[in-house]
Design an enzyme around this catalytic site. Structure first.
Site, PDB file in Angstrom:
ATOM      1  N   SER A 111       0.874  -1.182   0.000  1.00 35.99           N
ATOM      2  CA  SER A 111       0.000   0.000   0.000  1.00 35.99           C
ATOM      3  C   SER A 111       0.908   1.228   0.000  1.00 35.99           C
ATOM      4  O   SER A 111       1.003   1.960   0.970  1.00 35.99           O
ATOM      5  CB  SER A 111      -0.911  -0.009   1.229  1.00 35.99           C
TER       6      SER A 111
ATOM      7  N   HIS B 294      -3.333  -6.172   2.382  1.00 35.80           N
ATOM      8  CA  HIS B 294      -2.415  -7.192   2.900  1.00 35.80           C
ATOM      9  C   HIS B 294      -3.067  -8.554   3.043  1.00 35.80           C
ATOM     10  O   HIS B 294      -2.422  -9.507   3.474  1.00 35.80           O
ATOM     11  CB  HIS B 294      -1.842  -6.760   4.256  1.00 35.80           C
TER      12      HIS B 294
ATOM     13  N   GLU C 244      -4.684  -2.761   9.070  1.00 34.37           N
ATOM     14  CA  GLU C 244      -3.942  -3.259  10.229  1.00 34.37           C
ATOM     15  C   GLU C 244      -4.669  -2.995  11.543  1.00 34.37           C
ATOM     16  O   GLU C 244      -5.028  -1.864  11.846  1.00 34.37           O
ATOM     17  CB  GLU C 244      -2.552  -2.590  10.292  1.00 34.37           C
TER      18      GLU C 244
ATOM     19  N   GLU D  26       1.825  -9.556   6.898  1.00 30.09           N
ATOM     20  CA  GLU D  26       2.631  -9.147   8.049  1.00 30.09           C
ATOM     21  C   GLU D  26       2.485 -10.112   9.220  1.00 30.09           C
ATOM     22  O   GLU D  26       2.831  -9.785  10.356  1.00 30.09           O
ATOM     23  CB  GLU D  26       2.283  -7.715   8.457  1.00 30.09           C
TER      24      GLU D  26
ATOM     25  N   ASP E 199      -4.272   0.965  11.582  1.00 34.12           N
ATOM     26  CA  ASP E 199      -3.812   1.592  10.339  1.00 34.12           C
ATOM     27  C   ASP E 199      -4.785   1.186   9.236  1.00 34.12           C
ATOM     28  O   ASP E 199      -4.587   0.164   8.580  1.00 34.12           O
ATOM     29  CB  ASP E 199      -2.383   1.166   9.976  1.00 34.12           C
TER      30      ASP E 199
ATOM     31  N   GLU F 205      -3.434   5.566  12.334  1.00 28.92           N
ATOM     32  CA  GLU F 205      -2.551   5.915  11.207  1.00 28.92           C
ATOM     33  C   GLU F 205      -3.336   5.898   9.901  1.00 28.92           C
ATOM     34  O   GLU F 205      -4.163   5.004   9.690  1.00 28.92           O
ATOM     35  CB  GLU F 205      -1.425   4.863  11.165  1.00 28.92           C
TER      36      GLU F 205
ATOM     37  N   LYS G 138       9.673   5.283   7.299  1.00 25.01           N
ATOM     38  CA  LYS G 138      10.073   4.087   6.547  1.00 25.01           C
ATOM     39  C   LYS G 138      11.279   4.444   5.669  1.00 25.01           C
ATOM     40  O   LYS G 138      11.178   5.312   4.794  1.00 25.01           O
ATOM     41  CB  LYS G 138       8.934   3.637   5.634  1.00 25.01           C
TER      42      LYS G 138
ATOM     43  N   HIS H  17       8.586  -1.151   9.413  1.00 18.88           N
ATOM     44  CA  HIS H  17       8.910  -2.109   8.347  1.00 18.88           C
ATOM     45  C   HIS H  17       8.026  -1.838   7.124  1.00 18.88           C
ATOM     46  O   HIS H  17       7.233  -0.894   7.123  1.00 18.88           O
ATOM     47  CB  HIS H  17       8.652  -3.534   8.857  1.00 18.88           C
TER      48      HIS H  17
HETATM   49  P1  PGA Z   1       3.032  -1.287   3.139  1.00 15.19           P
HETATM   50  O1  PGA Z   1       2.142  -1.248   4.452  1.00 15.19           O
HETATM   51  O2  PGA Z   1       4.408  -1.682   3.538  1.00 15.19           O
HETATM   52  O3  PGA Z   1       2.336  -2.312   2.285  1.00 15.19           O
HETATM   53  O4  PGA Z   1       2.985   0.094   2.556  1.00 15.19           O
HETATM   54  C1  PGA Z   1       2.578  -0.762   5.687  1.00 15.19           C
HETATM   55  C2  PGA Z   1       1.826   0.450   6.129  1.00 15.19           C
HETATM   56  O5  PGA Z   1       0.911   0.946   5.437  1.00 15.19           O
HETATM   57  O6  PGA Z   1       2.128   0.971   7.208  1.00 15.19           O
HETATM   58 ZN    ZN Z   2       0.569   2.646   7.008  1.00 18.16          ZN
END
Ligand code: PGA
Ligand code: ZN
Length: 423
Positions: A41, A154, A163, A204, A241, A285, A337, A365
């Site tokens: 994403s 995911h 999430e 994840e 999230d 988030e 990130k 991550h």
């Molecule tokens: P992504 O998801 O690594 O697929 O972008 C993680 C997030 O959105 O925090």
């Molecule tokens: Zn995110």
């Protein structure tokens, strides 16, 4: 401590998608490698992950062009440079690429090199990576935000939100926080199993059941916390999230996977407010789309005193966007990130900007990861007290947790651990 050679290899990430392993060797024979994660994403303005687009290999996802960029341009530019001059090395990488979004050499080629340089420099200095990057004050272990139910992009299931995390904020140490989280994860597995839901996991490592509606996710997590013997809220809090950019189209939020209808930005805010009334959620988030700056501002004004409002896709770890967020009060925290921006130095600058604004930050991550535990050291180096690195299974997630256990043990009585969200 001069660089003798830099080389890359095409390897695979946790989704079986190609990524890079970059190795840096010094003249005295010291060498170290680093590997690069990859998101699903992804934010619109992230630094560019260079892929081959050769349909005959890995469906176009090969990274041989990025490997070649390391082995030729990058290796030539870095030869002879002092490996302990991270900022200088990163500047040379940025200049060699010479595009605003690292699209020529690839942010994957650049980041792998940048991380390997940091790691080999720490080795050459004979200090652990967290201390090399964070100095002697790098003694704070992060509270893990463990993503134990996966949805959105995911997982192929009925959940719109990406999430559903638990945060053991009341634990006395990292090791205890991890144990509490892992026990809750196992309790959740039993609960899902008893209800006839799938206990297969998403990208994840969180479970990815076909629940009847989005709210069933926090309901089940609350039950799991209690079943594991912990108090929801005081000991283990919840974090979300939704990754709302993934269900935003034509100025509306489409809760299609769960069939809960179409909502405006205001209605999403009201939905989150209702969830905050009902569940002990401490962090939210990407509750809105990455371009919904007005929505974020309104959300932070309405809910920012009750919950940590985190920007991920809206900022993509880029100080240009974070600066705007600080000016406009768009959130009060940032998800950090490394591969969204592409060098260690620029990532540290993003953290510094958060610190100066009195904002919080979370080291994170990607959904596509490798067994590399760089992130664990990086989280301790940056302080801040929060890390997002997945659920309680899948070795690419556990590698980071295991490394944090090791760091905490190594620090001994110097190690610090506290709730970053306590007022
Ligand atoms: P992504 O998801 O690594 O697929 O972008 C993680 C997030 O959105 O925090
Ligand atoms: Zn995110």
């Amino acid at each position: 401590m001069d660089i003798a050679s830099v080389g890359a290899l095409e390897i695979l990430d946790s989704r079986g998608t190609p990524t890079l392993k970059v190795t840096v060797c010094l003249h005295d024979g010291t060498k170290a490698s680093a590997t690069v994660p990859s998101g699903a994403s992804t934010g619109e303005h992230e630094a560019v992950e260079l892929r081959d687009h050769d349909k005959n290999r890995y469906g176009g996802k090969g990274v041989l062009k990025a490997v070649a960029a390391v082995n030729t341009t990058i290796a030539a530019r870095l030869a002879g440079m002092d490996v302990t001059r991270q900022e200088e090395v990163d500047r040379v990488l940025i200049e060699a690429d010479d595009t605003p979004n690292k699209s020529r050499l690839g942010a994957n080629a650049i980041l792998g090199t940048s991380m390997a340089v940091a790691r080999v420099a720490a080795m050459a200095r004979r200090v652990p990576l967290y201390q090399y990057l964070g100095g002697m004050e790098a003694v704070r272990l992060p509270v893990p935000m463990m993503n134990i139910l996966n949805g959105g992009k995911h997982a192929d299931n009925s959940l719109d939100f990406q999430e559903f995390m638990i945060m053991p904020v009341g634990a006395p140490s990292f090791a205890e926080a991890l144990r509490w989280g892992v026990e809750t994860f196992h309790a959740l597995k039993s609960i899902l199993h008893a209800r006839g839901y799938s206990t297969a996991v998403g990208d994840e490592g969180g479970f990815a059941p076909n629940l009847k509606h989005n709210r069933e996710a926090p309901d089940l997590i609350m039950q799991a916390i209690t079943a594991a013997g912990y108090q929801p809220g005081r000991q283990i809090a919840l974090a979300l999230d939704p990754a709302a950019s993934s269900f935003y189209r034509e100025n509306k939020y489409h809760l299609d996977k769960s069939g809960e209808g179409v909502k405006t930005s205001d209605e999403m805010c009201q939905l989150y407010a209702a969830w905050l009334d009902q569940y002990p959620i401490v962090s939210l988030e990407d509750g809105l789309d990455e371009n919904d700056w007005d929505g974020f501002k309104a959300q932070t004004a309405a809910l920012g005193h009750r919950v940590q409002i985190v920007g991920d896709d809206i900022y993509v770890t880029n100080t240009r966007f974070i600066a705007r967020g600080i000016r406009e009060h768009s959130t009060n925290a940032v998800l950090i990130k490394l591969n969204q921006i592409g060098t260690v130095t620029e990532t540290i600058e993003a953290v510094r900007m958060c610190k100066q604004a009195g904002w919080k930050w979370i080291i994170s991550h990607r959904s596509g990861e490798t067994e590399d535990a760089f992130l664990a050291d990086f989280a301790v180096a940056m302080g801040g007290g929060q890390i997002k690195t997945g659920s309680a299974c899948r070795s690419e997630r556990i590698a980071k947790y295991n490394r944090l256990l090791e760091i905490e043990a190594e620090l001994g009585s110097a190690a610090e651990f506290r709730n970053p969200l306590a007022v």
